[in-house]
Write an enzyme that holds these catalytic residues in place. Structure first.
Site, short mmCIF file in Angstrom:
data_model
loop_
_atom_site.label_atom_id
_atom_site.label_comp_id
_atom_site.label_asym_id
_atom_site.label_seq_id
_atom_site.Cartn_x
_atom_site.Cartn_y
_atom_site.Cartn_z
N GLU A 176 44.42 -84.24 22.30
CA GLU A 176 45.88 -84.11 22.14
C GLU A 176 46.24 -83.11 21.05
O GLU A 176 46.99 -83.44 20.12
CB GLU A 176 46.50 -85.47 21.85
CG GLU A 176 46.34 -86.45 22.98
CD GLU A 176 47.23 -87.68 22.83
OE1 GLU A 176 47.64 -87.99 21.70
OE2 GLU A 176 47.50 -88.33 23.86
N GLU A 236 44.20 -90.94 29.84
CA GLU A 236 44.56 -92.19 29.16
C GLU A 236 45.75 -92.83 29.85
O GLU A 236 46.90 -92.44 29.63
CB GLU A 236 44.93 -91.93 27.69
CG GLU A 236 43.76 -91.54 26.82
CD GLU A 236 44.15 -91.31 25.36
OE1 GLU A 236 45.16 -91.89 24.89
OE2 GLU A 236 43.46 -90.54 24.70
C1 GAL Z 1 46.60 -91.28 22.24
C2 GAL Z 1 45.27 -90.86 21.62
C3 GAL Z 1 44.31 -92.02 21.62
C4 GAL Z 1 44.97 -93.25 21.05
C5 GAL Z 1 46.25 -93.55 21.81
C6 GAL Z 1 47.02 -94.72 21.29
O1 GAL Z 1 47.58 -90.38 21.99
O2 GAL Z 1 44.72 -89.80 22.34
O3 GAL Z 1 43.16 -91.68 20.89
O4 GAL Z 1 45.24 -93.02 19.72
O5 GAL Z 1 47.09 -92.46 21.70
O6 GAL Z 1 46.28 -95.85 21.38
#
Ligand code: GAL
Length: 836
Positions: free
Chosen positions: A180, A249
């Site tokens: 990110e 994610e």
């Molecule tokens: C995303 C990040 C993850 C984690 C998640 C929140 O933006 O890539 O590593 O931090 O947010 O749990």
């Protein structure tokens, strides 16, 4: 594993065309593994957030849940605690973890980062990195790039030498560089752009033979696939039309911070978001997290992240399937897999049969799959496809893997729901607690470091400990007015975080702490001072280092002032710039009181002398391991804030004294989810129970050590087993299910038949049917009630089939319950069964 050694150039511009043995490539539709386009379902399991003993079972449960891929970050600070000294043992045995995934027949997506965010201490960076001369993190900075390249290369070479990349016959099909980065790049401009280009070239240059991705990186160079992270990703488009649409994610819930509520995300909405992505050409979905696990030790980040990283994930912190989420997603994955031939061979044709309604058909010469969607958050809808009518609840998608028969609807849960509890073992409490008082340090103590003014905390501790004492003296003249009028001076201490205990002449005078939204804190309170020299001892405590934010390596922690004393004859005295002494860590830490060897180095007291409700106190006891294999947890609700160790292993930080504030109203699955929508635990501890891994215990003589900062009552600490309390099924007749689909699709039946399946955790049995109603019952699991239509024999079939069993199933059909209680109505079966 079959492999092709020819070039796989499906689209003309594939970067993999240049690699020699391209067994993993891609086109705009999907990843292509050994010549086959694949719709891949992946889940994050971070290896250090569970124990190696748990890994095989977690991986198996992921496989049973329908996953193809396990995704993990690589945790640099766990692997290289000091420069050049590597650790790949125990929970950090990355190769072992990947080989276990391989043995289970699953693939791996390796997110090397090495910046990982992940609510992990310092975003995964080792603290020593901050002190490398001239370094600036995550930008076009030579010292940083050199260190990042060295570690990335180290990991890639390790994977290569173990033959873990797919072209070598291994399970790793994809890697990730950075994480990110886009938002940082936006803020820093050209050096950010140069860094992205460098990172991509560096990674691809390592020659892994598998694609690299960058998540949330719209301008990722062409050699990299950019991917989406979020609660929904259907509108995401890769920056370049020959790239597959991938979701790295899909947030299954959210993390918990001390002082914050516990978040949950309804299974119906999660399934809806996934189906929506797949129907929109998505071909890779990763659940973040599939098993969240535990932030053991001091690995959680300075966002006040709790020790639990449960995340409301499909497998809970303790390694048990969280139902209905786990089961509902498993059913979704089966429906997606049944549709895979059509999904990988055709582009969707979308039509809208009405307001908020959509039909997407993937039709090729050989296969056809359809997705029917109702985006309305309130109303059900009927959609007709090829003259067949399909009912859709609000905010739901039905999947028809053959374009005819529905196999799954995201809002209709056919799998059971289960409720768990932590059951205290034999009363659960520990006998024979002993205590040891951590002395309050003062300026006069030996081995303190004396300096002018206030110093940044991590500079002194290098994060080897949470604790730093700030010590100074204050001289009070005998003629001070407050000594006569009793109006005590006001001490004001400004700190950059995270928590602070103020001791005056050895006595605790007050406590202050920050929060997730703002780690800074101000202590302001009246202090009792006497004429002459007074000892001010400030114990400044970190709750991890930040894991995200622009140049978070430059953020300060600790008491940086101003510190002042008001209400004196002279007005306010500024203490900020005077002489201060420092002591890093606690005496008990230096003595290793948490370990078997160290704990016997001091005199502990017990019985009536046991310290209770005393700040800065160590406690210890020994206990025998309970029988059985149930996951275990410590109930710490009688304590305030501190740390726990078992047999020298750190369970993590505890802080039940930090009460959750939030908005815990009821939450409907329908409508756009954010972490503000569904919350629990308001008014209670953000985290009450702390996971004790079974493999850390021996049959007897286990040493439990607790360091309490605020003052607590150890006699209230108990050990409990994580067990299933009760399970429910709640199933309408005539709903699409996978079993139906197979029977209908093969022409074996022409009517939908349902079955309710119930199961308790291994080692438990169904002891009682607490509720059963075939008819029109109301309520939800845990609060079902009979409706106007109820079959009198509702309980019989369930009691006959289920009592005394670990699992059972019963058909949802009138004949099973002694006849139809209300002909003409669509009925359902609601059951609540107790597990013992
Ligand atoms: C995303 C990040 C993850 C984690 C998640 C929140 O933006 O890539 O590593 O931090 O947010 O749990």
């Amino acid at each position: 594993m079959l492999r092709t050694s020819i070039l796989l150039c499906v689209a003309p511009l594939l970067w993999v065309c240049s690699s020699v043995e391209a067994s993993v490539s891609y086109d705009d539709k999907s990843l292509i593994i050994n010549g086959q386009r694949r719709i891949l379902i992946s889940g994050s399991i971070h290896y250090p957030r569970s124990t190696p003993q748990m890994w095989p079972d977690l991986i198996q449960k992921a496989k049973d849940g329908g996953l193809d891929v396990i995704q993990t970050y690589v945790f640099w600070n766990g692997h290289e605690p000091s420069p050049g000294e590597y650790n790949f043992e125990g929970r950090y045995d990355l190769v072992r973890f990947i080989k276990l995934v391989q043995q289970a027949g699953l693939y791996v997506h390796l997110r090397i980062g090495p910046f990982v965010c992940a609510e992990w201490n310092f975003g995964g960076f080792p603290v020593w990195l901050k002190y490398v001369h001239g370094i600036s993190f995550r930008t076009d900075n030579e010292p940083f790039k050199a260190a990042m390249q060295k570690f990335t290369k180290k990991i890639v070479n390790m994977m290569k030498s173990e033959k873990l990349f797919e072209p070598q016959g291994g399970p790793i099909i994809m890697c990730q560089i950075e994480n990110e980065y886009e938002s940082v790049e936006r803020q820093i401009g050209p050096p950010g752009k140069a860094y992205v280009k460098w990172a991509a070239e560096m990674a691809v240059g390592l020659g892994t033979g598998v694609p690299w991705i960058m998540c949330k990186q719209e301008d990722a160079p062409d050699s990299i696939i950019d991917t989406c992270n979020g609660y929904y990703c259907e509108s995401f488009k890769p920056h370049n039309s020959h790239k597959p649409k991938m979701w790295t994610e899909a947030w299954t819930g959210w993390y918990t911070a001390f002082g914050g509520p516990v978040h949950y995300r309804p299974a119906e909405d999660l399934a809806f978001s996934i189906a929506r992505f797949i129907q929109d050409k998505g071909s890779f979905v990763n659940y973040y997290m599939y098993h969240g696990g535990t932030n053991f030790g001091r690995t959680s980040s300075g966002l006040f992240i709790t020790t639990s990283y449960d995340y409301d994930a499909p497998i809970d912190e303790y390694g048990l399937p969280r139902d209905p989420k786990w089961g509902h997603l498993r059913d979704l994955h089966k429906a997606i897999k049944l549709s895979e031939p059509a999904l990988v061979s055709a582009y969707p044709m979308a039509t809208s049969p009405g307001n908020n309604l959509e039909v997407r058909v993937f039709k090729s010469k050989t296969a056809c799959a359809a997705f029917l969607a109702n985006y309305d958050t309130k109303s059900s809808a009927t959609i007709s496809l090829q003259n067949v009518q399909y009912d859709l609840p609000p905010w739901s998608i039905s999947i028809l893997p053959d374009c005819k028969n529905a196999a799954f609807n995201t809002a209709r849960i056919n799998s059971q729901s289960s409720h768990t509890k932590i059951a205290p073992i034999n009363g659960g409490v520990f006998s024979n607690w002993q205590s040891y008082k951590e002395e309050t340090v003062s300026v006069d103590d030996s081995d303190t470091l004396e300096m002018d003014g206030l110093w940044e905390q991590i500079n002194l501790t290098r994060d080897a400990t949470d604790y730093l004492w700030y010590l100074t003296d204050v001289n009070i003249q005998p003629d001070e007015g407050f000594l006569k009028n009793g109006e005590n001076p006001v001490l004001t201490v400004m700190s950059s975080g995270h928590a602070l205990h103020v001791f005056i002449n050895g006595q605790l005078s007050g406590t202050a702490y920050g929060a997730l939204e703002n780690p800074k804190l101000t202590y302001s309170g009246n202090v009792k001072l006497r004429s002459g020299i007074n000892k001010i001892s400030l114990l400044s405590i970190t709750v991890g280092l930040p894991n995200v934010g622009l140049h978070f390596e430059t953020w300060n922690t600790g008491v940086l002032g101003p510190v002042s004393l008001g209400n004196l004859n002279e007005g306010t005295r500024d203490l900020t710039k005077q002489r201060w002494s420092y002591k890093v860590g606690l005496r008990g830490e230096a003595l290793n009181l948490h370990s078997l060897g160290g704990s016997s180095s001091v005199e502990w007291v017990e019985g009536s002398s046991l310290a209770k409700k005393q700040p800065t106190t160590w406690y210890k006891t020994t206990f025998s391991a309970p029988e059985g294999n149930d996951p275990l947890a410590l109930d710490m609700n009688s304590m305030g804030k501190g740390q726990i160790w078992i047999n020298g292993e750190s369970i993590g930080r505890y802080w039940p004294g930090y009460i959750a504030q939030g908005n815990c109203r009821s939450c409907n699955y329908a409508g756009t989810y954010t972490e503000r929508k569904c919350q629990t635990n308001c008014g209670e501890a953000s985290q009450r129970w702390y996971h004790v891994p079974l493999s850390w215990l021996k049959p007897s003589g286990n040493l439990l050590v607790v360091f309490e900062e605020w003052g607590g009552d150890p006699s209230g600490i108990s050990l409990g087993r994580r067990r299933t309390k009760f399970v429910c099924a709640d199933i309408y007749e005539g709903q699409p299910t996978l079993t139906n689909w197979h029977m209908l699709a093969s022409g074996k039946v022409n009517k939908l038949q349902q079955k309710a399946h119930l199961w308790c955790a291994p080692g438990q049995k169904i002891s009682k049917i607490k509720f059963a109603s075939y008819g029109l019952p109301g309520g939800t699991c845990g609060s079902f009630r009979e409706g106007s239509c109820h079959a009198r024999k509702s309980y019989d079939a369930l009691e006959r089939n289920c009592i005394g069993k670990e699992l059972c199933s019963v058909s949802v059909a009138a004949e099973v319950f002694g006849g139809d209680p209300c002909p003409g109505s669509i009925k359902k079966l609601s059951v609540e069964a107790v597990c013992s």
